[in-house]
Scaffold this motif. Structure first.
Motif, mmCIF file in Angstrom:
data_model
loop_
_atom_site.group_PDB
_atom_site.id
_atom_site.type_symbol
_atom_site.label_atom_id
_atom_site.label_comp_id
_atom_site.label_asym_id
_atom_site.label_seq_id
_atom_site.Cartn_x
_atom_site.Cartn_y
_atom_site.Cartn_z
ATOM 1 N N UNK A 6 12.072 -5.759 -42.635
ATOM 2 C CA UNK A 6 10.726 -6.210 -42.287
ATOM 3 C C UNK A 6 10.355 -7.330 -43.251
ATOM 4 N N UNK A 7 9.895 -8.452 -42.711
ATOM 5 C CA UNK A 7 9.558 -9.609 -43.534
ATOM 6 C C UNK A 7 8.167 -10.120 -43.198
ATOM 7 N N UNK A 8 7.467 -10.608 -44.219
ATOM 8 C CA UNK A 8 6.170 -11.256 -44.004
ATOM 9 C C UNK A 8 6.370 -12.762 -44.047
ATOM 10 N N UNK A 9 5.569 -13.481 -43.278
ATOM 11 C CA UNK A 9 5.676 -14.936 -43.258
ATOM 12 C C UNK A 9 6.846 -15.413 -42.427
ATOM 13 N N UNK A 10 6.945 -16.753 -42.302
ATOM 14 C CA UNK A 10 8.077 -17.321 -41.563
ATOM 15 C C UNK A 10 7.753 -17.648 -40.125
ATOM 16 N N UNK A 11 6.480 -17.869 -39.805
ATOM 17 C CA UNK A 11 6.131 -18.166 -38.411
ATOM 18 C C UNK A 11 6.446 -19.622 -38.092
ATOM 19 N N UNK A 12 7.726 -19.892 -37.895
ATOM 20 C CA UNK A 12 8.185 -21.266 -37.648
ATOM 21 C C UNK A 12 7.634 -21.839 -36.346
ATOM 22 N N UNK A 13 7.192 -20.992 -35.436
ATOM 23 C CA UNK A 13 6.706 -21.466 -34.145
ATOM 24 C C UNK A 13 5.349 -22.146 -34.246
ATOM 25 N N UNK A 14 4.626 -21.955 -35.362
ATOM 26 C CA UNK A 14 3.301 -22.569 -35.486
ATOM 27 C C UNK A 14 3.236 -23.565 -36.628
ATOM 28 N N UNK A 15 4.396 -23.940 -37.184
ATOM 29 C CA UNK A 15 4.409 -24.830 -38.345
ATOM 30 C C UNK A 15 5.155 -26.113 -38.032
ATOM 31 N N UNK A 16 4.625 -27.261 -38.439
ATOM 32 C CA UNK A 16 5.323 -28.521 -38.196
ATOM 33 C C UNK A 16 6.469 -28.753 -39.169
ATOM 34 N N UNK A 17 6.510 -28.001 -40.266
ATOM 35 C CA UNK A 17 7.540 -28.210 -41.272
ATOM 36 C C UNK A 17 8.429 -26.980 -41.375
ATOM 37 N N UNK A 122 10.813 2.716 -36.089
ATOM 38 C CA UNK A 122 11.927 2.952 -37.003
ATOM 39 C C UNK A 122 11.581 4.095 -37.965
ATOM 40 N N UNK A 123 12.611 4.846 -38.346
ATOM 41 C CA UNK A 123 12.388 5.933 -39.308
ATOM 42 C C UNK A 123 12.679 5.502 -40.738
ATOM 43 N N UNK A 124 13.540 4.499 -40.922
ATOM 44 C CA UNK A 124 13.911 4.061 -42.261
ATOM 45 C C UNK A 124 13.855 2.536 -42.358
ATOM 46 N N UNK A 125 13.567 2.072 -43.574
ATOM 47 C CA UNK A 125 13.506 0.634 -43.847
ATOM 48 C C UNK A 125 14.529 0.313 -44.928
ATOM 49 N N UNK A 126 15.449 -0.588 -44.619
ATOM 50 C CA UNK A 126 16.503 -0.941 -45.569
ATOM 51 C C UNK A 126 16.110 -2.104 -46.465
ATOM 52 N N UNK A 127 15.416 -3.105 -45.908
ATOM 53 C CA UNK A 127 15.007 -4.269 -46.696
ATOM 54 C C UNK A 127 13.574 -4.624 -46.351
ATOM 55 N N UNK A 128 12.743 -4.742 -47.378
ATOM 56 C CA UNK A 128 11.365 -5.228 -47.226
ATOM 57 C C UNK A 128 11.283 -6.563 -47.948
ATOM 58 N N UNK A 129 11.057 -7.628 -47.197
ATOM 59 C CA UNK A 129 11.014 -8.979 -47.750
ATOM 60 C C UNK A 129 9.570 -9.460 -47.796
ATOM 61 N N UNK A 130 9.024 -9.568 -49.011
ATOM 62 C CA UNK A 130 7.647 -10.008 -49.221
ATOM 63 C C UNK A 130 7.667 -11.518 -49.458
ATOM 64 N N UNK A 131 7.535 -12.268 -48.374
ATOM 65 C CA UNK A 131 7.793 -13.708 -48.393
ATOM 66 C C UNK A 131 6.540 -14.549 -48.234
ATOM 67 N N UNK A 132 5.511 -14.050 -47.553
ATOM 68 C CA UNK A 132 4.317 -14.848 -47.259
ATOM 69 C C UNK A 132 3.549 -15.174 -48.534
ATOM 70 N N UNK A 180 21.885 5.783 -49.541
ATOM 71 C CA UNK A 180 21.336 4.474 -49.208
ATOM 72 C C UNK A 180 20.042 4.243 -49.969
ATOM 73 N N UNK A 181 19.694 2.991 -50.144
ATOM 74 C CA UNK A 181 18.462 2.653 -50.845
ATOM 75 C C UNK A 181 17.677 1.629 -50.034
ATOM 76 N N UNK A 182 16.395 1.525 -50.338
ATOM 77 C CA UNK A 182 15.539 0.489 -49.771
ATOM 78 C C UNK A 182 15.431 -0.633 -50.789
ATOM 79 N N UNK A 183 15.738 -1.843 -50.356
ATOM 80 C CA UNK A 183 15.644 -2.996 -51.242
ATOM 81 C C UNK A 183 14.345 -3.746 -50.953
#
Length: 374
Positions: A6-17, A122-132, A180-183
């Motif tokens: 699961x990642x935050x940010x990255x909405x390339x569809x609404x950004x000119x860059x 989903x029951x489990x989360x393997x990677x949480x990307x805090x990007x926004x 397994x771990x959550x990153x």
């Protein structure tokens, strides 16, 4: 076994860059196709949940559509072809599924709804990307209040919004002692080193108050707090098997255009100070700079040999998500230029780190959002 990210940010569809989230997805696709052994290679199929405020056109998350017509999306056509000349293959469609979840990091109700939607799927989360992240040009406050006062936008988006999302997803973290771990990957910045003042829960209101306001300074302060939080995650979630990584996506030149002064003190149209700041110049954050600085960062600065492009930043974030980690005994790892390095000295002040962890927990519990309009 299907992985989840699961990642935050990255909405390339609404950004000119270009942005880092977009470039991270490209790296995900590139590495999923590779048959070469690599410590950073994605292992197995993955469900990727892209969480943004603005919903995407359906085609932007459907790789089967994107590969059929490069005209549907300029960014997908930039993916390097394979040896057979194809820009995609059926294996990608089997391995990567992109999904969208609505998320407004300035709204506690939206954050909780996003987490709830994920947990229903989903029951489990393997990677949480805090990007926004945001770096506001002017001091903006949200309609969310903490102890009766409106919360400043950068603090809410970059720090408290992500903290509340992490807390709301904790039931999906792998349990302590499991194989397994959550990153949790926090996109930090080398700018966190540039704050000279003591940044603590006791000083944060004044530092982000109207009297001392500076947009990029606020961004630096919130990145420092985020890095504190990254190093406190294991202590904040003792029942979870966590790996915490803070990553700086790049380096660039700092410009002094607004002041019009060079390092030697003489007037100049454009003076440049070389330095490591962890800010990729041609991403959306450059929109918060003066217009001449925006042009310079958008079209020229990334050609400097020591500057990072969004593509390079996306690769660094991908490696943070799927690369080898350091010793599990470490509280967190700070990555810069593909290597584990020491973060700012303040990050290793254990008492200050715990003070921030305690403040963040109290803050996310105390956020008050007005009811939706009838």
């Amino acid at each position: 076994m299907v992985q989840t990210l699961l990642m935050t940010g990255g909405d390339w569809w609404s950004r000119p860059t270009k942005n880092l989230g977009q470039q991270f997805i490209i790296q995900l696709i590139q590495n999923s196709r590779s048959s070469e052994p690599s410590p950073n290679k994605l292992r197995g199929p993955i469900n990727v949940y892209v969480c943004t405020r603005r919903p995407p056109p359906a085609k932007e998350l459907d790789l089967s559509v994107l590969r059929q017509s490069s005209s549907t999306s300029g960014w997908f056509s930039t993916i390097a072809p394979q040896d057979n000349g194809s820009t995609s293959d059926d294996n990608i469609l089997d391995r990567i599924k992109l999904h969208h979840l609505p998320l407004d990091l300035t709204s506690p109700s939206s954050i909780r709804a996003c987490a709830k939607s994920f947990l229903e799927k989903e029951s489990k989360l393997d990677v949480l990307l805090l990007n926004a992240a945001v770096a506001p040009k002017s001091r903006n406050v949200t309609n969310v209040k903490l102890k009766g006062e409106p919360v400043e936008e950068a603090l809410m988006t970059n720090v408290l919004g992500h903290a509340l999302l992490t807390e709301s997803l904790k039931s999906a973290f792998h349990e302590r002692g499991s194989e397994r771990s959550t990153r949790i990957v926090t996109v930090s910045s080398e700018l966190h080193r540039r704050i000279q003042e003591i940044v603590s829960p006791d000083t944060i209101s004044d530092l982000l108050g109207p009297a001392a306001w500076d947009g990029m300074r606020a961004y630096k302060i919130t990145k420092l707090i985020q890095t504190h939080a990254a190093f406190a995650l294991r202590e904040m979630f003792p029942d979870s098997q966590l790996e915490s990584i803070a990553v700086s996506p790049g380096e660039f030149l700092t410009t002094d255009i607004a002041r019009g002064r060079s390092r030697g003190g003489t007037d100049s149209l454009l003076s440049i100070e070389t330095g490591t700041t962890g800010f990729v110049p041609s991403t959306n954050l450059s929109q918060n700079s003066p217009w001449l600085a925006r042009l310079f960062m958008q079209y020229l600065l990334h050609y400097a040999p020591f500057a990072s492009t969004p593509e390079e930043g996306g690769k660094k974030i991908y490696e943070a998500c799927f690369g080898e980690t350091a010793s599990p005994a470490e509280d967190a790892v700070y990555l810069k230029d593909h290597q584990s390095v020491k973060a700012a000295d303040a990050i290793y002040d254990v008492e200050l780190r715990r003070a921030w962890a305690h403040w963040i927990r109290q803050a996310i519990d105390g956020l008050v959002e007005p009811p939706p309009a009838a």
